[in-house]
Scaffold this motif. Sequence first.
Motif, short mmCIF file in Angstrom:
data_model
loop_
_atom_site.label_atom_id
_atom_site.label_comp_id
_atom_site.label_asym_id
_atom_site.label_seq_id
_atom_site.Cartn_x
_atom_site.Cartn_y
_atom_site.Cartn_z
N SER A 13 1.04 -0.98 -0.16
CA SER A 13 0.03 0.23 -0.18
C SER A 13 0.62 1.25 0.05
CB SER A 13 -0.91 0.25 1.21
OG SER A 13 -0.19 0.50 2.36
N ASP A 14 0.04 2.06 -0.42
CA ASP A 14 0.98 3.39 -0.48
C ASP A 14 0.74 4.99 -0.01
OD1 ASP A 14 3.32 5.46 -1.81
OD2 ASP A 14 3.55 4.14 -3.44
N GLN A 15 1.31 5.18 0.80
CA GLN A 15 0.65 6.68 1.19
C GLN A 15 1.83 8.25 1.05
OE1 GLN A 15 0.52 6.81 5.78
NE2 GLN A 15 -1.17 4.64 5.71
N ARG A 16 2.30 7.58 0.04
CA ARG A 16 2.96 8.93 -0.91
C ARG A 16 1.90 9.12 -1.01
NH1 ARG A 16 8.05 4.69 -2.14
NH2 ARG A 16 6.45 4.36 -3.27
N GLY A 17 2.50 10.42 -1.76
CA GLY A 17 1.30 12.26 -2.28
C GLY A 17 1.40 11.30 -4.62
N GLY A 18 0.68 10.62 -4.56
CA GLY A 18 0.11 9.98 -6.15
C GLY A 18 1.45 9.05 -6.16
N CYS A 19 1.82 8.22 -5.07
CA CYS A 19 2.68 7.58 -5.61
C CYS A 19 4.08 8.18 -5.63
CB CYS A 19 2.53 6.10 -6.90
SG CYS A 19 0.87 5.39 -5.78
N GLY A 20 3.86 9.15 -5.44
CA GLY A 20 5.64 9.61 -5.79
C GLY A 20 6.45 9.38 -4.56
N GLY A 21 8.12 9.77 -4.62
CA GLY A 21 9.08 9.09 -3.64
C GLY A 21 9.05 10.28 -2.77
N GLN A 70 -3.09 4.03 -1.69
CA GLN A 70 -3.96 3.15 -2.45
C GLN A 70 -2.86 1.59 -2.29
OE1 GLN A 70 -1.89 5.03 -6.01
NE2 GLN A 70 -2.75 7.36 -5.65
N GLN A 71 -4.11 0.70 -2.18
CA GLN A 71 -3.30 -0.60 -1.94
C GLN A 71 -3.50 -1.72 -3.31
OE1 GLN A 71 -4.64 -1.89 1.92
NE2 GLN A 71 -4.13 -3.62 1.85
N GLY A 72 -2.59 -3.10 -3.36
CA GLY A 72 -3.19 -4.15 -3.55
C GLY A 72 -2.89 -4.05 -5.65
N GLY A 73 -3.13 -4.92 -5.92
CA GLY A 73 -3.25 -4.66 -7.65
C GLY A 73 -2.90 -4.24 -8.76
N GLN A 74 -2.44 -3.13 -9.48
CA GLN A 74 -1.90 -2.28 -10.41
C GLN A 74 -1.23 -1.57 -9.80
OE1 GLN A 74 -4.51 -0.66 -13.63
NE2 GLN A 74 -2.81 0.38 -14.35
N ASN A 75 -2.17 -0.71 -8.46
CA ASN A 75 -1.75 0.62 -7.98
C ASN A 75 -0.11 -0.62 -6.90
OD1 ASN A 75 -3.72 2.13 -7.95
ND2 ASN A 75 -5.12 1.23 -6.49
N ALA A 76 -0.45 -1.61 -6.69
CA ALA A 76 1.54 -2.19 -6.71
C ALA A 76 2.39 -1.78 -7.33
CB ALA A 76 0.92 -3.62 -5.11
N ALA A 77 1.74 -2.71 -8.13
CA ALA A 77 2.42 -2.59 -8.97
C ALA A 77 3.47 -0.74 -9.62
CB ALA A 77 2.51 -2.72 -10.32
N GLN A 78 2.61 0.26 -9.51
CA GLN A 78 3.12 1.77 -10.09
C GLN A 78 3.73 1.39 -8.89
OE1 GLN A 78 -1.29 3.14 -9.91
NE2 GLN A 78 -0.96 2.58 -12.17
N SER A 79 3.77 1.69 -7.28
CA SER A 79 4.38 1.39 -6.47
C SER A 79 5.51 1.36 -6.13
CB SER A 79 3.35 1.67 -4.50
OG SER A 79 2.34 2.12 -4.58
N VAL A 82 8.28 2.97 -8.35
CA VAL A 82 8.30 4.78 -7.76
C VAL A 82 9.70 5.02 -8.25
CG1 VAL A 82 8.30 6.17 -6.55
CG2 VAL A 82 6.41 5.08 -6.48
N ASP A 83 10.34 4.04 -7.66
CA ASP A 83 12.77 3.96 -7.83
C ASP A 83 12.95 2.85 -7.52
OD1 ASP A 83 12.27 4.34 -5.12
OD2 ASP A 83 12.19 6.08 -5.14
N GLU A 84 13.87 2.75 -6.86
CA GLU A 84 15.22 1.04 -7.66
C GLU A 84 15.11 0.94 -6.08
OE1 GLU A 84 16.26 -0.61 -9.45
OE2 GLU A 84 15.44 0.60 -10.87
N LYS A 85 14.45 1.50 -4.99
CA LYS A 85 14.61 1.33 -3.43
C LYS A 85 13.46 0.68 -3.39
CE LYS A 85 17.77 4.77 -1.08
NZ LYS A 85 17.68 5.74 -2.68
N SER A 86 12.22 1.03 -4.14
CA SER A 86 10.82 1.00 -4.35
C SER A 86 11.02 -0.38 -4.30
CB SER A 86 9.67 1.44 -4.33
OG SER A 86 9.75 3.26 -3.75
N LYS A 87 10.97 -0.52 -5.44
CA LYS A 87 10.96 -1.83 -5.97
C LYS A 87 12.07 -3.45 -5.20
CE LYS A 87 12.73 -4.04 -10.46
NZ LYS A 87 13.07 -4.18 -11.58
N PHE A 88 13.30 -2.57 -4.81
CA PHE A 88 13.69 -3.59 -3.35
C PHE A 88 13.05 -4.01 -3.03
CE2 PHE A 88 17.53 -4.50 -0.81
CZ PHE A 88 17.96 -5.62 -1.29
#
Length: 292
Positions: A13-21, A70-79, A82-88
């Motif tokens: 899940s993501d509480q960052r504004g617009g899923c931004g970093g 934002q949580q789960g599904g496509q939103n999870a993939a988007q989160s 966001v950047d390499e730290k998030s992906k890792f």
Amino acid sequence: MKLDDYRTSDNISDQRGGCGGGGFNLPIGGGKMGIGTVIILGIAALVFGINPMDLMQGGGLPGGAPVATQQGGQNAAQSCAVDEKSKFSCQVLASTEDTWGAIFREQGQQYQPATLTFYDRNGRSGCGAAQSAMGPFYCPADNGIYLDTSFFDELATRFQAAGDFAQAYVIAHEVGHHIQTITGRSNEVRRAQQAASEADGNELQVRMELEADCYAGVWAARNRDRIEPGDIEEGLTAANAIGDDTLQKAAGRRPVPESFTHGTSAQRMAWLKKGLTSGDPAQCDTFSAARL
């Protein structure tokens, strides 16, 4: 750590504004149940006067408005993208899900994963506010791990614990607290702490943290084929940097063992090593250990 080809978790899940970093300006470090309590409960208690027992029992820090999630599904993939730290971070969580899922199946049980929530500066958890001074933490009230990924920069610069495996250790440690929650260990300890003196309650918390360190080692041991040269040293450096005695000395204080809530640097490294060596969660029972 070789996770480039690993899937990312859907339990995001993501509480960052617009899923931004973005990130927080971590002034010291601190949190609820984790590396969390990494630098979480330890420094928070030392510097900010936060009672770690209150935090561990689900009490949150005051303040903070409700945050859209934002949580789960496509939103999870988007989160995760966001950047390499998030992906890792998402890949590490996915790896812990697969590892602990297999361990639980070996025992005839089903693993219920934790949710990783990204936040930036201020967020909201089931335990109350998620704030910059808390660092990564686990909230047992909602089975959630809360992370501002800029903490990893702080871990590398202020605590000289750089590297992707050090970052993975942080997340795996918090997952260790999740294991303690779903197995009932956390409730047992909280009940015992309610009837204990402050010093005895702190010792119980130390055993909780060291067990979570060992669980992090178990996860790493079960993924030894993905460990690269230098990874183990990165993890041990991180464990050493967040020992209570080391943190108290860094804060200009004389170490007071009765106030420890996470264990000494030597203890944290020892239990991480025990998990790494054995790969067996049954070897992580710090509560049966005569000596830590």
